[in-house]
Design a protein around this motif. Structure first.
Motif, PDB file in Angstrom:
ATOM      1  N   UNK A  86      90.003-100.329 -81.773  1.00 45.33           N
ATOM      2  CA  UNK A  86      90.763-100.782 -80.608  1.00 45.33           C
ATOM      3  C   UNK A  86      91.080 -99.546 -79.779  1.00 45.33           C
ATOM      4  N   UNK A  87      90.884 -99.647 -78.460  1.00 45.53           N
ATOM      5  CA  UNK A  87      91.072 -98.478 -77.602  1.00 45.53           C
ATOM      6  C   UNK A  87      91.672 -98.886 -76.261  1.00 45.53           C
ATOM      7  N   UNK A  88      92.275 -97.909 -75.604  1.00 42.94           N
ATOM      8  CA  UNK A  88      92.819 -98.124 -74.264  1.00 42.94           C
ATOM      9  C   UNK A  88      91.685 -98.318 -73.266  1.00 42.94           C
ATOM     10  N   UNK A  89      91.914 -99.146 -72.276  1.00 42.67           N
ATOM     11  CA  UNK A  89      90.940 -99.364 -71.215  1.00 42.67           C
ATOM     12  C   UNK A  89      90.622 -98.033 -70.538  1.00 42.67           C
ATOM     13  N   UNK A  90      89.361 -97.578 -70.611  1.00 43.65           N
ATOM     14  CA  UNK A  90      89.023 -96.258 -70.049  1.00 43.65           C
ATOM     15  C   UNK A  90      88.801 -96.255 -68.544  1.00 43.65           C
ATOM     16  N   UNK A  91      88.926 -97.415 -67.882  1.00 41.65           N
ATOM     17  CA  UNK A  91      88.695 -97.441 -66.434  1.00 41.65           C
ATOM     18  C   UNK A  91      88.343 -98.822 -65.940  1.00 41.65           C
ATOM     19  N   UNK A  92      89.297 -99.737 -66.024  1.00 41.94           N
ATOM     20  CA  UNK A  92      89.125-101.098 -65.519  1.00 41.94           C
ATOM     21  C   UNK A  92      88.000-101.854 -66.220  1.00 41.94           C
ATOM     22  N   UNK A  93      87.792-101.591 -67.501  1.00 39.28           N
ATOM     23  CA  UNK A  93      86.814-102.370 -68.262  1.00 39.28           C
ATOM     24  C   UNK A  93      87.262-103.815 -68.397  1.00 39.28           C
ATOM     25  N   UNK A  94      88.567-104.037 -68.489  1.00 40.88           N
ATOM     26  CA  UNK A  94      89.062-105.396 -68.680  1.00 40.88           C
ATOM     27  C   UNK A  94      88.755-106.270 -67.481  1.00 40.88           C
ATOM     28  N   UNK A  95      88.867-105.710 -66.274  1.00 36.04           N
ATOM     29  CA  UNK A  95      88.570-106.465 -65.071  1.00 36.04           C
ATOM     30  C   UNK A  95      89.323-107.773 -65.046  1.00 36.04           C
ATOM     31  N   UNK A  96      88.581-108.861 -64.914  1.00 33.19           N
ATOM     32  CA  UNK A  96      89.196-110.181 -64.827  1.00 33.19           C
ATOM     33  C   UNK A  96      89.347-110.855 -66.183  1.00 33.19           C
ATOM     34  N   UNK A  97      89.094-110.115 -67.266  1.00 30.47           N
ATOM     35  CA  UNK A  97      89.226-110.705 -68.591  1.00 30.47           C
ATOM     36  C   UNK A  97      90.643-111.200 -68.803  1.00 30.47           C
ATOM     37  N   UNK A  98      90.772-112.415 -69.268  1.00 32.04           N
ATOM     38  CA  UNK A  98      92.112-112.989 -69.469  1.00 32.04           C
ATOM     39  C   UNK A  98      92.859-112.226 -70.543  1.00 32.04           C
ATOM     40  N   UNK A  99      94.126-111.945 -70.255  1.00 34.48           N
ATOM     41  CA  UNK A  99      94.990-111.303 -71.223  1.00 34.48           C
ATOM     42  C   UNK A  99      96.024-112.304 -71.708  1.00 34.48           C
ATOM     43  N   UNK A 100      96.540-112.050 -72.881  1.00 34.75           N
ATOM     44  CA  UNK A 100      97.522-112.932 -73.463  1.00 34.75           C
ATOM     45  C   UNK A 100      98.821-112.880 -72.658  1.00 34.75           C
ATOM     46  N   UNK A 101      99.339-114.058 -72.310  1.00 33.55           N
ATOM     47  CA  UNK A 101     100.610-114.119 -71.600  1.00 33.55           C
ATOM     48  C   UNK A 101     101.743-114.167 -72.618  1.00 33.55           C
ATOM     49  N   UNK A 102     102.623-113.181 -72.554  1.00 34.67           N
ATOM     50  CA  UNK A 102     103.720-113.088 -73.499  1.00 34.67           C
ATOM     51  C   UNK A 102     105.029-113.454 -72.825  1.00 34.67           C
TER      52      UNK A 102
END
Length: 236
Positions: A86-102
Motif C-alpha cells: 500500500x502506498x501514497x498516491x504518487x501523482x493523481x493516480x487515483x483520479x476519478x477512482x471512487x474512495x470510501x465515504x467515511x
C-alpha cells in the motif's frame, strides 16, 4: 528498669496518606486516552487497516476487502519483487477512482487506525531499483533482467502478462508496480508518460499487505508472493 516496646520502622507504620481513587468517569476517560495513544502508535509503526475500493488486484484482493498492512518488514529493508504494498498516491493516480465515504466517527477512528482508511493505492511490486522490466516475451510473460516470470496470482493466468507493451529500466530508489487484474489496473503502465514515468518512490510505501480480515469468508493471506521471482538475477 522500664521496658519499652520497639519503635515501628517507617516501613511498618501505616501510611498516613492513602491514594485517593479516581472517580469512575475519570478512570474511564484515562483508559480511553491510553487506548487511543497505543492505537496511534500501532498505526504509525506496526499495523494499519485499509479498504480495497476497486478490482485492480482481483482475484488476490476483492472489492470491499479490509486488509491489515504491516510496516515491520520495511524497518530495515525495502519492498521486494512480489510484495503486495500500500502506498501514497504518487501523482493523481487515483483520479476519478471512487474512495470510501467515511462518517465523522469513522474518520476519527481511521486516524487512530481503528477503521480501514481510504485514499491510498495497493499494487504488486514487479521491479525494484535497477531492474530491466520488459513485456512481453514470446509466451506473453514478463521478463525481468533477462529472466521470464510465471505469475500464478494473475486474474487471467492464460492471458498475456500485459496487453500494453513496455520496456523500462527502474531507477534506484523507485518501484515498478502492477495490479493482478492486468486489464483493469491503472498502474505504472498507465503513467509511463506522466511525471515520474510511472515509477513510485520507495519512501511512498506505507507497508506490506499482511492479512485480509474482512469479510470473514475471505480471511487469510495478504497476497504477497515472492516465489515467482526467485530465479530473477540482480540487475547489472
Amino acid at each position: 528498669m522500664t521496658s519499652h516496646e520497639p519503635a515501628a520502622s517507617a516501613a511498618q507504620r501505616p501510611s498516613s496518606k492513602k491514594r485517593k481513587a479516581l472517580p469512575l468517569w475519570q478512570e474511564t476517560i484515562l483508559l480511553v486516552v491510553i487506548a487511543l495513544v497505543l492505537a496511534l502508535v500501532v498505526k504509525t509503526f506496526l499495523v494499519q487497516a485499509f479498504w480495497i475500493p476497486s478490482g485492480s488486484m482481483e482475484n488476490t484482493l476483492q472489492v470491499d476487502d479490509r486488509i491489515l498492512v504491516q510496516k515491520v518488514s520495511y524497518w530495515t529493508g525495502e519492498p521486494e519483487r512480489g510484495d503486495v504494498v500500500v502506498f501514497d498516491d504518487p501523482g493523481d493516480w487515483l483520479g476519478a477512482t471512487a474512495e470510501q465515504e467515511l462518517g465523522p466517527l469513522q474518520q476519527v477512528l481511521s486516524v487512530f487506525g481503528l477503521y480501514p482508511a481510504g485514499g491510498h493505492l495497493v499494487k504488486r511490486v514487479i521491479g525494484v531499483g535497477g531492474d530491466h522490466v520488459v513485456c512481453c516475451d514470446a509466451e506473453g510473460r514478463l521478463e525481468i533482467n533477462g529472466t521470464s516470470v510465471d505469475e500464478p496470482y494473475l486474474k487471467d493466468p492464460n492471458a498475456d502478462a500485459s496487453s500494453q507493451r513496455f520496456d523500462v529500466r527502474v531507477p534506484e530508489g523507485r518501484l515498478w508496480l502492477m495490479g493482478d487484474n492486468r486489464d483493469n489496473s491503472a498502474d505504472s503502465r498507465a503513467h509511463l508518460g506522466s511525471p515520474g514515468g510511472g515509477f513510485v518512490n520507495v519512501d511512498a510505501v506505507l507497508g506490506k499487505s499482511w492479512v485480509t480480515v474482512w469479510p470473514f469468508d475471505r480471511m487469510g493471506s495478504g497476497g504477497s508472493d515472492n516465489a515467482p521471482f526467485a530465479a530473477v538475477p540482480d540487475p547489472d
